[in-house]
Design a protein around this motif. Sequence first.
Motif, PDB file in Angstrom:
ATOM      1  N   ASP A 126       0.830  -1.207   0.000  1.00  0.00           N
ATOM      2  CA  ASP A 126       0.000   0.000   0.000  1.00  0.00           C
ATOM      3  C   ASP A 126       0.863   1.256   0.000  1.00  0.00           C
ATOM      4  O   ASP A 126       0.567   2.231  -0.701  1.00  0.00           O
ATOM      5  CB  ASP A 126      -0.938   0.013   1.212  1.00  0.00           C
ATOM      6  CG  ASP A 126      -2.088  -0.975   1.077  1.00  0.00           C
ATOM      7  OD1 ASP A 126      -2.369  -1.390  -0.076  1.00  0.00           O
ATOM      8  OD2 ASP A 126      -2.686  -1.330   2.106  1.00  0.00           O
ATOM      9  N   ASP A 127       1.932   1.260   0.780  1.00  0.00           N
ATOM     10  CA  ASP A 127       2.842   2.410   0.817  1.00  0.00           C
ATOM     11  C   ASP A 127       3.459   2.661  -0.552  1.00  0.00           C
ATOM     12  O   ASP A 127       3.549   3.802  -1.013  1.00  0.00           O
ATOM     13  CB  ASP A 127       3.955   2.200   1.849  1.00  0.00           C
ATOM     14  CG  ASP A 127       3.448   2.244   3.280  1.00  0.00           C
ATOM     15  OD1 ASP A 127       2.304   2.714   3.499  1.00  0.00           O
ATOM     16  OD2 ASP A 127       4.207   1.805   4.183  1.00  0.00           O
ATOM     17  N   ARG A 128       3.878   1.603  -1.213  1.00  0.00           N
ATOM     18  CA  ARG A 128       4.502   1.753  -2.536  1.00  0.00           C
ATOM     19  C   ARG A 128       3.498   2.248  -3.569  1.00  0.00           C
ATOM     20  O   ARG A 128       3.818   3.088  -4.403  1.00  0.00           O
ATOM     21  CB  ARG A 128       5.098   0.426  -2.987  1.00  0.00           C
ATOM     22  CG  ARG A 128       6.340   0.058  -2.231  1.00  0.00           C
ATOM     23  CD  ARG A 128       6.883  -1.251  -2.689  1.00  0.00           C
ATOM     24  NE  ARG A 128       7.992  -1.673  -1.844  1.00  0.00           N
ATOM     25  CZ  ARG A 128       9.014  -2.381  -2.262  1.00  0.00           C
ATOM     26  NH1 ARG A 128       9.068  -2.763  -3.526  1.00  0.00           N
ATOM     27  NH2 ARG A 128       9.979  -2.718  -1.450  1.00  0.00           N
ATOM     28  N   LEU A 129       2.272   1.724  -3.522  1.00  0.00           N
ATOM     29  CA  LEU A 129       1.248   2.165  -4.463  1.00  0.00           C
ATOM     30  C   LEU A 129       0.908   3.639  -4.273  1.00  0.00           C
ATOM     31  O   LEU A 129       0.770   4.391  -5.243  1.00  0.00           O
ATOM     32  CB  LEU A 129      -0.014   1.314  -4.325  1.00  0.00           C
ATOM     33  CG  LEU A 129       0.008  -0.025  -5.033  1.00  0.00           C
ATOM     34  CD1 LEU A 129      -1.235  -0.840  -4.674  1.00  0.00           C
ATOM     35  CD2 LEU A 129       0.078   0.154  -6.530  1.00  0.00           C
ATOM     36  N   SER A 130       0.761   4.072  -3.029  1.00  0.00           N
ATOM     37  CA  SER A 130       0.426   5.479  -2.782  1.00  0.00           C
ATOM     38  C   SER A 130       1.582   6.377  -3.212  1.00  0.00           C
ATOM     39  O   SER A 130       1.359   7.446  -3.784  1.00  0.00           O
ATOM     40  CB  SER A 130       0.066   5.710  -1.312  1.00  0.00           C
ATOM     41  OG  SER A 130       1.189   5.450  -0.496  1.00  0.00           O
ATOM     42  N   SER A 131       2.801   5.957  -2.993  1.00  0.00           N
ATOM     43  CA  SER A 131       3.964   6.727  -3.428  1.00  0.00           C
ATOM     44  C   SER A 131       4.001   6.812  -4.956  1.00  0.00           C
ATOM     45  O   SER A 131       4.279   7.867  -5.530  1.00  0.00           O
ATOM     46  CB  SER A 131       5.232   6.078  -2.896  1.00  0.00           C
ATOM     47  OG  SER A 131       6.374   6.688  -3.432  1.00  0.00           O
TER      48      SER A 131
END
Length: 148
Positions: A126-131
């Motif tokens: 999720d962190d990578r997708l939002s970034s």
Amino acid sequence: MSIEVGAKLQGKVSGITNFGAFIDLGDKKTGLVHISEVSNGFVKDINDVLKVGDEVTVLVTSVGNDGKIGLSIRKAQEQPQEKREFAKKETRNRPAQKKSFSRGQSSANNKQDFDTLMSSFLKDSDDRLSSLKRNTEGKRGGRGGRRN
């Protein structure tokens, strides 16, 4: 002298390579014993088992159309009749064995470890997708980008 598959012959080691040994069978015939056919056990270096000039008994395993002769020292050695029959019965009657992949931990521990790993993966994902979304939004050609 014709060489047929299944024949036991006496020969002399005429050459050694890293993959096997060449055996002089006489009458200008030479065959190859692959390193896997030298002994029943694992052979890392064939020089530990055979030397040039050694007399060996070999079994002819194949004769190719091109004249190549496949030999086996391992199969030429006599097994007692009882041992051969027992080995055949054992392979026929052997039940399928189930493999256990647990590493000595209980299934509860494995479940907890899996859940922990899965939750950390999802958080990281999720962190990578939002970034990724944040970095591509304002740029030309990105999804949801602004056009002037």
